[in-house]
Motif scaffolding. Structure first.
Motif, short mmCIF file in Angstrom:
data_model
loop_
_atom_site.label_atom_id
_atom_site.label_comp_id
_atom_site.label_asym_id
_atom_site.label_seq_id
_atom_site.Cartn_x
_atom_site.Cartn_y
_atom_site.Cartn_z
N LYS A 90 0.96 -0.92 -0.41
CA LYS A 90 -0.81 -0.15 -0.24
C LYS A 90 0.81 1.10 -0.01
O LYS A 90 0.60 2.15 -0.55
N GLN A 93 1.68 2.32 -3.20
CA GLN A 93 1.67 2.54 -4.19
C GLN A 93 0.61 4.10 -4.43
O GLN A 93 0.82 5.10 -5.06
N ILE A 94 1.34 4.39 -2.60
CA ILE A 94 0.96 5.54 -2.12
C ILE A 94 1.37 6.30 -2.46
O ILE A 94 1.84 7.70 -3.58
N GLY A 97 1.43 6.57 -6.84
CA GLY A 97 0.38 8.12 -7.18
C GLY A 97 0.92 9.42 -6.77
O GLY A 97 0.83 10.17 -7.62
N LYS A 98 1.16 9.29 -6.10
CA LYS A 98 2.46 11.18 -5.43
C LYS A 98 3.39 11.13 -6.75
O LYS A 98 2.93 12.37 -7.41
N GLU A 100 2.68 9.91 -10.16
CA GLU A 100 2.25 10.05 -10.64
C GLU A 100 1.53 11.40 -11.31
O GLU A 100 1.71 12.29 -11.94
N GLN A 101 0.94 12.29 -9.48
CA GLN A 101 0.43 13.39 -9.54
C GLN A 101 1.92 14.73 -9.78
O GLN A 101 1.26 15.36 -10.47
#
Length: 168
Positions: A90, A93-94, A97-98, A100-101
């Motif tokens: 997890k 994954q976080i 995501g950061k 990609e952001q």
């Protein structure tokens, strides 16, 4: 009959002279080339390249950090509990995501800065074109850069005059 011919001759002559005096002067310029050669555009391009490099370095650094953490977690996965491995998955994954952001934010920021930087340059170029056209008595200026679709260039090319007006 003689008066009619005289009146007709005068009318044709008057209309002909009026038509010539109403001839509208047309000019053309390669607007895209003008803007790309302006010193302000070159400065903006250089600044955007520096900003892009900074973002690229940040993104690559974050990606390498995530990759190293992932390798570490994979190597340790057999010695950890399922609960720990799930928490680590997890976490990765976080972090992904950061990353990609950050990519999206960097792209949007660069687009916004480029648009904001180009706006005054375009306005300056348009003002110079208007000034040169007014000085030369040109009523219409066509953009020769639009798809390079200007097939006949019988109007005056005001590119060099506008470059001189802009001082480069």
């Amino acid at each position: 009959m003689k008066n009619f011919k005289t009146l007709l001759l005068i009318a044709v002559f008057t209309l002909g002279v009026a038509g010539v005096s109403n001839a509208q002067k047309v000019g053309h310029i390669d607007f895209e080339k003008l803007v790309s050669e302006m010193p302000q555009t070159k400065t903006l391009k250089s600044n955007m390249e520096k900003l892009g490099k900074t973002y690229q370095d940040d993104i690559e650094g974050m990606g390498k950090k995530i990759e190293a953490t992932q390798k570490k977690y994979m190597a340790e996965s057999k010695t950890q509990t399922n609960q720990t491995n799930e928490a680590r998955a997890k976490e990765l994954q976080i972090e992904a995501g950061k990353l990609e952001q950050l990519r999206k934010t960097a792209y949007q920021d660069m687009q916004n800065r480029q648009n904001a930087g180009l706006q005054p340059i375009i306005e300056k170029a348009q003002k110079a074109i208007e000034d040169v056209a007014a000085t030369k008595g040109i009523l219409y200026v066509l953009d020769a850069s639009v798809g390079k679709g200007l097939l006949v260039k019988k109007g005056e090319d005001i590119y060099n005059a506008v470059k001189t007006k802009l001082g480069f």
